[in-house]
Every structure is written in C-alpha cells, then in structure tokens.
Design an enzyme around this catalytic site. Sequence first.
Site, short mmCIF file in Angstrom:
data_model
loop_
_atom_site.label_atom_id
_atom_site.label_comp_id
_atom_site.label_asym_id
_atom_site.label_seq_id
_atom_site.Cartn_x
_atom_site.Cartn_y
_atom_site.Cartn_z
N LYS A 13 0.96 -1.23 0.17
CA LYS A 13 0.03 -0.09 0.14
C LYS A 13 0.92 1.31 -0.09
O LYS A 13 0.53 2.08 -0.81
CB LYS A 13 -0.91 0.20 1.10
CG LYS A 13 -2.00 -0.98 1.32
CD LYS A 13 -2.91 -1.06 2.74
CE LYS A 13 -2.15 -0.61 3.97
NZ LYS A 13 -1.43 -1.78 4.42
N ARG A 88 -9.18 1.24 9.56
CA ARG A 88 -8.75 -0.15 9.62
C ARG A 88 -9.77 -0.85 10.66
O ARG A 88 -9.53 -1.87 10.76
CB ARG A 88 -7.21 -0.08 10.51
CG ARG A 88 -6.16 -0.36 9.65
CD ARG A 88 -5.09 -0.08 10.35
NE ARG A 88 -3.88 -1.00 10.19
CZ ARG A 88 -2.62 -0.77 9.46
NH1 ARG A 88 -2.71 0.69 9.10
NH2 ARG A 88 -1.62 -1.21 9.02
N ARG A 127 11.50 -7.08 4.63
CA ARG A 127 11.22 -5.64 5.12
C ARG A 127 11.97 -5.73 6.38
O ARG A 127 12.72 -4.83 6.80
CB ARG A 127 9.77 -5.21 4.98
CG ARG A 127 9.99 -3.73 5.30
CD ARG A 127 8.57 -3.37 4.99
NE ARG A 127 7.44 -3.51 6.08
CZ ARG A 127 5.98 -3.40 6.02
NH1 ARG A 127 5.55 -2.78 4.97
NH2 ARG A 127 5.45 -3.47 6.98
N ARG A 133 12.03 -2.65 11.31
CA ARG A 133 10.89 -1.80 11.84
C ARG A 133 10.54 -2.77 13.23
O ARG A 133 10.67 -4.07 13.05
CB ARG A 133 9.77 -1.97 10.87
CG ARG A 133 9.58 -0.85 10.23
CD ARG A 133 8.56 -0.90 9.33
NE ARG A 133 7.15 -1.03 9.87
CZ ARG A 133 5.89 -0.77 9.17
NH1 ARG A 133 5.97 -0.17 8.04
NH2 ARG A 133 4.83 -1.20 9.54
N ARG A 144 0.05 -9.19 13.28
CA ARG A 144 -0.63 -8.14 12.58
C ARG A 144 -1.65 -8.73 11.49
O ARG A 144 -2.52 -8.17 10.97
CB ARG A 144 0.31 -7.32 11.82
CG ARG A 144 1.16 -6.46 13.01
CD ARG A 144 2.59 -5.75 12.43
NE ARG A 144 2.15 -4.72 11.56
CZ ARG A 144 3.03 -4.38 10.43
NH1 ARG A 144 3.81 -5.12 10.21
NH2 ARG A 144 2.47 -3.29 9.89
P1 AMP Z 1 1.22 0.77 8.85
O1 AMP Z 1 2.39 1.34 8.58
O2 AMP Z 1 0.18 1.29 8.17
O3 AMP Z 1 1.23 -0.75 8.72
O4 AMP Z 1 1.18 0.79 10.50
C1 AMP Z 1 1.97 0.56 11.44
C2 AMP Z 1 1.03 0.40 12.70
O5 AMP Z 1 0.60 1.74 12.89
C3 AMP Z 1 0.04 -0.35 12.81
O6 AMP Z 1 0.38 -1.78 12.97
C4 AMP Z 1 -0.64 -0.08 13.98
O7 AMP Z 1 -0.20 -0.51 15.18
C5 AMP Z 1 -0.65 1.69 13.72
N1 AMP Z 1 -1.91 2.04 13.02
C6 AMP Z 1 -1.71 2.52 11.78
N2 AMP Z 1 -2.98 2.96 11.34
C7 AMP Z 1 -3.61 2.72 12.26
C8 AMP Z 1 -5.11 2.74 12.20
N3 AMP Z 1 -5.98 3.31 11.05
N4 AMP Z 1 -5.74 2.22 13.10
C9 AMP Z 1 -5.00 1.74 14.26
N5 AMP Z 1 -3.75 1.60 14.23
C10 AMP Z 1 -3.00 2.08 13.25
#
Ligand code: AMP
Length: 235
Positions: A13, A88, A127, A133, A144
């Site tokens: 994404k 989400r 990654r 990360r 996740r």
């Molecule tokens: P991402 O980089 O989008 O995979 O997000 C990394 C982490 O940020 C996720 O695993 C969540 O812990 C948090 N996070 C990002 N977006 C959201 C969201 N819309 N709702 C809740 N937690 C989020």
Amino acid sequence: MRIVLLGPPGAGKGTQAARLAQHFDCPHVSTGDIFRSNVAEGTELGQIAKQYMDQGDLVPDEVVIAMVMDRLSSPDCAGGFLLDGFPRTVAQAEALDLNLVAQDTPLHSVLCFEAADEELYRRLAGRSAELKRSDDGEETIRHRLEVYATKTRPLVDYYMHRRLLSIVDAVGHVEDVTARILDALDAARLSDRANGNGNHAVNGDGHANRHGRGYQPRSGAGAVADRAAATLRSR
Ligand code: AMP
C-alpha cells in the site's frame, strides 16, 4: 480524488500510495508514517502509539480518528487525498464517512490490495531484515495479519456494499500493480457514469470484472454495511 487504500500489511500500500499521490498530485496520508514520525520525535502521541505498534495491535480508534480528521482538515487535503492505512476498523470507516458526508466530499474509490499470506510473510520478513521495523518480528507479523483478518477485512464488505470497492491483485512488478490500479479507477469512473457506481476486481491480466462474477462477497456483509448506513441515516 479521495481514495482509500485497504489491504494487509506487506501488500505494498505504501509504495503504491506514494506513486498514486504523485500521479494525482495529492497528499499521501499514511497513519503508520504519522505514528512512526511521532514515535521518532518522542511526542505524547508517539508514546501512546508505540505501545500498540510494537505489539502489532491497532492504536485505539479515538486516537487515530482524531488524528486523521485533523490531518484531513488541512488545506492541502481540500482537493483530494490518498488514505493509506486508514480506516482499519468499522468504527474508523463510519467516522470517516460521517466527516466526509458532512463536508459534502464523499470518497471516490476504495482500492483493496490482495496477496496470498505466504507472499505477505515473505515480503514482511524481507522488510524486517532491511528496515529493522520494530513491528516486523515474526510473531508480530503473524499477529498483524490476524488483526487485519478480524478487524480490517470486514471493511471489504462495508465498502462493497457502498459500491466503492475495487479489488487489486497486489502481486507483480510495482509498475504493473500501479497500472492495474489506474485501470480499476478508470473502470470505476466509467461505471459511475453508466449506472451510478460499482465495485470491481482487477486481476493480474488487467481485466476489470464487476463483482458478482469476479468476486464473492463474504458472509456478514449486510450486517456491517447496514449498521453503517443506519448510522448515516440517523444523522
Ligand atoms: P502501517 O505502517 O500502516 O502498517 O501501520 C503501522 C502500525 O501503526 C499498525 O500496526 C498500527 O499499530 C498503527 N496504525 C496505523 N494505522 C492505524 C489505524 N488506522 N488504526 C489503528 N492503528 C493504526
């Protein structure tokens, strides 16, 4: 364009959002990136978010919703935006709908990236080695993906019911996936013009199919989407 990118961790994404933001000349709003920069800067928001991110859990809805609504109210989002990683949960999607309907600026399209779990594990493990990360450890990756399946996947039905959804095959070269997305957006626009709007699936050959042939809705679609529709009607 006001577009939402949905999809499991590792589906690409972020990469595609950056390319599309350039293509459409609009801001790329990534909740994960906003949280990571707050963590790096040691802000209060970052400290709250970190506890959840490190476990692979979602940051609580009220925190994320307030943060995104604030971001979307910035002048640079007035002409459109690409939301990457939000919503989400159904509660987040409902909050977004309420906010956008109130401003008379509804979403144009929701793109859902699909890839097999083995491919997602492979990408996330790669990654993890490359970027270190803190949420890309093996157990956290598994968690996740589970969180995606239980909390976020229901949004496929939610947006399909609203006829905003295009499913995109996220496996292949970055450029090919971008081309599929642009095809899906074109198909959605054409179908908008012809009969209101509609959902689509774009497969690896770039063929867009209307749902009902190319995509099987999951059970429970009605319940989730009807609740959302009722919320909107009761405003
Ligand atoms: P991402 O980089 O989008 O995979 O997000 C990394 C982490 O940020 C996720 O695993 C969540 O812990 C948090 N996070 C990002 N977006 C959201 C969201 N819309 N709702 C809740 N937690 C989020």
